[in-house]
Scaffold this motif. Sequence first.
Motif, short mmCIF file in Angstrom:
data_model
loop_
_atom_site.label_atom_id
_atom_site.label_comp_id
_atom_site.label_asym_id
_atom_site.label_seq_id
_atom_site.Cartn_x
_atom_site.Cartn_y
_atom_site.Cartn_z
N ILE A 176 0.82 -1.21 0.00
CA ILE A 176 0.00 0.00 0.00
C ILE A 176 0.86 1.26 0.00
N PHE A 177 2.05 1.13 0.59
CA PHE A 177 2.95 2.30 0.63
C PHE A 177 3.43 2.68 -0.77
N LEU A 178 3.36 1.71 -1.69
CA LEU A 178 3.87 1.92 -3.04
C LEU A 178 2.78 2.11 -4.08
N ASN A 179 1.59 1.57 -3.75
CA ASN A 179 0.53 1.54 -4.76
C ASN A 179 -0.02 2.91 -5.10
N LYS A 180 -0.19 3.10 -6.38
CA LYS A 180 -0.78 4.35 -6.86
C LYS A 180 -2.28 4.32 -6.69
N GLU A 186 1.89 8.49 -3.34
CA GLU A 186 2.10 7.30 -2.53
C GLU A 186 2.87 7.66 -1.24
N CYS A 187 2.65 6.87 -0.22
CA CYS A 187 3.29 7.11 1.08
C CYS A 187 4.82 7.17 0.97
N VAL A 188 5.41 6.33 0.12
CA VAL A 188 6.88 6.29 0.02
C VAL A 188 7.49 7.64 -0.29
N PHE A 198 8.25 5.00 7.84
CA PHE A 198 7.77 3.61 7.83
C PHE A 198 7.79 3.00 6.43
N ALA A 199 8.16 3.80 5.43
CA ALA A 199 8.24 3.29 4.05
C ALA A 199 9.57 3.75 3.46
N ARG A 200 10.65 3.20 4.04
CA ARG A 200 12.00 3.66 3.69
C ARG A 200 12.22 3.68 2.18
N THR A 201 12.96 4.70 1.77
CA THR A 201 13.28 4.84 0.36
C THR A 201 14.01 3.59 -0.13
N LEU A 202 13.54 3.02 -1.23
CA LEU A 202 14.16 1.80 -1.76
C LEU A 202 15.44 2.13 -2.51
N SER A 233 -5.83 4.15 15.81
CA SER A 233 -4.55 3.95 15.13
C SER A 233 -4.35 5.03 14.09
N ARG A 234 -3.35 5.85 14.31
CA ARG A 234 -3.18 6.96 13.37
C ARG A 234 -2.88 6.51 11.95
N PHE A 235 -2.28 5.33 11.82
CA PHE A 235 -2.06 4.79 10.47
C PHE A 235 -3.38 4.74 9.71
#
Length: 281
Positions: A176-180, A186-188, A198-202, A233-235
Amino acid sequence: MSARRLVFPIAFAASTLSIAPVSSSGQQALSFEEYRARVEPIFIAPRGGHGPGRSPCATCHVHSGTPLKLQPLQEGEDGRVFWSEEQSRMNFEVVSRLVVPGQPERSRLLQKALAVRAGGAPFHVGGKFFESQADPEWRIMADWVRAADISPDLRAAETTPPPLDFEFFQTCVQQIFLNKREGRMECVHCHGGGTRGFARTLPEGRAFWGLEESRRNFEVLRRYVEPGYPLSSRFLTHPLAPEAGGDAFHSGGRRWFSQDDPEWQMLAAWVRGEDTRCLSY
Ligand code: HEC
Ligand code: HEC
């Protein structure tokens, strides 16, 4: 209401307060009387200055669209500011949603303005007001929360907190962090590093996180998850539209506009510790 007016002491409306039990199941509810007499004055107490960490809470929390949305203050003939009993009841409803009865340490009201090293939230636009949990005002709020009984549901969760499934996080939640999504970022892009990373740069050329990276993402995201409680949950509340029960503000905008969104539902089930199937994308 100008900030300067707030330096006058509060005047209490002279009406007698009646108790409105919030709880239907017989346990000790949060006390409105205690709230009105001791907690609410903290929000208008003068703090000797202006700006983060120095203005009375109400200076920001009457106007801004934050989850702590207080009623506009009234001013008496002598220039003192106050909330009517009716307004206090509305404030009470709002403030009650920011606490977990019986548990100050899990209550957003208590964490936001508390210094990070004393166990406070990593971030508050309004700044830090309480250096430690020994602060007299902090203790007033904590005592109020602690005096209320924790609900039977919560008590059960206390003894057996539903485990947050790491495997599901690794294989499914991280997608989900990556999905458009149409029109959303996106979260990333924004959560790739720092305290909210929480969605470290790849790394170049990699499309997904490895095991160790996933563990680190997991450790960060856990701070925004209250196992068993999707709406605490704030997420799940930060990227959810306010009309749908989300937080009033997220710099990253919204991803979900209804709690019926299948993705939100799936994540809520994960937070509740239920068996859930990953949506295929
Ligand atoms: C200078 C403005 C300002 C002051 C003063 C201020 N706040 Fe805030 N507060 C904000 C803003 C803006 C937000 C929303 C962004 C964020 O979460 O930091 C916020 C958020 C919050 C939240 C929402 C928590 C959540 O998890 O969403 C709480 C609770 C809170 N503040 C408590 C307080 C208390 C208690 C005081 C006084 C002791 C206070 N604030 C003083 C600006 C302020
Ligand atoms: C355009 C940048 C941006 C995007 C995209 C974004 N965020 Fe954020 N997010 C932020 C910023 C900045 C903050 C801190 C200020 C705030 O609370 O808005 C934040 C805060 C948060 C917080 C609360 C952290 C805290 O300290 O309380 C959560 C949880 C969160 N984001 C989740 C997400 C999720 C999940 C996504 C993807 C669906 C996402 N964000 C996408 C910028 C972004």
